[in-house]
Design an enzyme around this catalytic site. Structure first.
Site, PDB file in Angstrom:
ATOM      1  N   LYS A 106       2.125   3.044 -10.947  1.00  0.00           N
ATOM      2  CA  LYS A 106       2.077   2.373  -9.653  1.00  0.00           C
ATOM      3  C   LYS A 106       0.780   1.563  -9.572  1.00  0.00           C
ATOM      4  CE  LYS A 106       1.345   3.058  -4.746  1.00  0.00           C
ATOM      5  NZ  LYS A 106       1.048   4.019  -3.657  1.00  0.00           N
ATOM      6  N   GLY A 167      -2.158   5.519   5.689  1.00  0.00           N
ATOM      7  CA  GLY A 167      -2.650   6.605   6.525  1.00  0.00           C
ATOM      8  C   GLY A 167      -2.555   6.367   8.012  1.00  0.00           C
ATOM      9  N   ALA A 193       3.529   3.699   2.281  1.00  0.00           N
ATOM     10  CA  ALA A 193       2.393   3.702   3.212  1.00  0.00           C
ATOM     11  C   ALA A 193       2.832   3.397   4.633  1.00  0.00           C
ATOM     12  CB  ALA A 193       1.299   2.713   2.797  1.00  0.00           C
ATOM     13  N   GLY A 194       2.264   4.151   5.566  1.00  0.00           N
ATOM     14  CA  GLY A 194       2.480   3.902   6.980  1.00  0.00           C
ATOM     15  C   GLY A 194       3.474   4.821   7.650  1.00  0.00           C
ATOM     16  N   ASN A 215       2.304  10.167   1.628  1.00  0.00           N
ATOM     17  CA  ASN A 215       1.317  11.193   1.309  1.00  0.00           C
ATOM     18  C   ASN A 215       0.735  11.801   2.586  1.00  0.00           C
ATOM     19  OD1 ASN A 215      -0.449  12.533  -0.830  1.00  0.00           O
ATOM     20  ND2 ASN A 215      -1.982  11.695   0.557  1.00  0.00           N
ATOM     21  N   THR A 216       0.054  10.978   3.373  1.00  0.00           N
ATOM     22  CA  THR A 216      -0.664  11.487   4.542  1.00  0.00           C
ATOM     23  C   THR A 216       0.256  12.147   5.553  1.00  0.00           C
ATOM     24  OG1 THR A 216      -2.248   9.680   4.248  1.00  0.00           O
ATOM     25  CG2 THR A 216      -2.344  10.869   6.328  1.00  0.00           C
TER      26      THR A 216
END
Length: 263
Positions: A106, A167, A193-194, A215-216
């Site tokens: 990635k 995040g 993301a997001g 992830n977050t």
């Protein structure tokens, strides 16, 4: 399919590799690797991203990611988190290939801004260098449909537009652009993301994304394991809804039963 259990053979393919799970999870921000591993299992993930600059893969005096999130159980997707130039990203992935033989990677090259969105000029430049060296590159990018085409033309194995800043947990902020990217792509499109809650993941899948990476949203949940399970079900539900095909949108009401011939 005739109802009942969610589809199990609805696989997707990237760079010649076939996967069943459409949820990819990260390996950062968790309290420890044990929780990370338990969350990855609860998510039903087959791929985990590994930030090579932040995760311990080699110092045996410290806990090793591979002792918990085992590479014989998960496909590692090395990423270039923390890189701000094309040269940094390429050098990082060369080291990854030497260390673990990884060629499915990635790419992310960030801008030095508060929003940390990708620097697309550097990203495209790094992609071309990596493709020339034989890497299969999944590319984190902005939700720019024009740049998405350029990435695909340069050899990207997958396009991974940010739903919102890393995040932030804000969900998909530009549905129109994401729709354009999905519509025109000939390689997998993954929201990356997001994502903050399960409904964000379901929405991305309902739009036709091939998978979702997060992830977050899991790592910083009050209960990461439960959130991982929620995200697993959300991705499955969103995919099923996309395959089922939504009802038409209408400006005015349409009754569920006939308005004529009433008793």
């Amino acid at each position: 399919m005739d109802g009942g259990e969610p589809m199990t053979e609805d696989s997707w393919t990237v760079a010649g590799r076939v996967f069943r799970s459409r949820l990819i999870v990260g390996t950062g921000k968790y309290k420890d690797y044990a929780i990370n591993a338990a969350a990855a299992e609860a998510a039903g993930a087959e791929i985990v991203t590994v930030a090579l600059r932040r995760v311990n893969l080699s110092d045996s005096s410290q806990p090793l990611l591979s002792d918990f999130v085992r590479p014989d159980r998960f496909t590692y997707l090395p990423n270039t988190a923390g890189c701000f130039t094309g040269e940094e990203a390429v050098r990082t992935l060369r080291l990854a290939r030497e260390a673990g033989g990884w060629d499915l990677v990635k790419l992310e090259v960030l801008s030095r801004t508060a929003h940390l969105l990708p620097d697309m000029e550097e990203t495209l430049r790094a992609l071309k260098m990596l493709v020339a060296e034989g890497f299969q590159v999944m590319v984190y990018c902005t939700d720019d449909p024009v740049f998405a085409v350029k990435l695909e033309e340069a050899g990207a194995a997958a396009i991974m537009p940010a739903a919102a800043p890393i995040g932030s947990g804000l969900g998909v902020q530009n549905k129109l652009n994401l729709h354009f990217i999905i519509e025109q792509a000939k390689v997998p499109v993954l929201v990356d993301a997001g994502v903050g809650v399960a409904s964000h993941a379901a929405e991305a899948m309902e739009m036709g994304c091939d998978a979702v990476l997060m992830n977050t949203a899991i790592a910083e949940a009050r209960d990461p394991i439960r959130m991982a399970r929620a995200m697993k079900h959300a991705v499955i539900a969103g995919r099923e809804a996309f395959l089922a095909g939504r009802m038409p949108k209408r400006l005015y009401a349409e009754p569920s039963s006939p308005m004529s011939g009433l008793i």
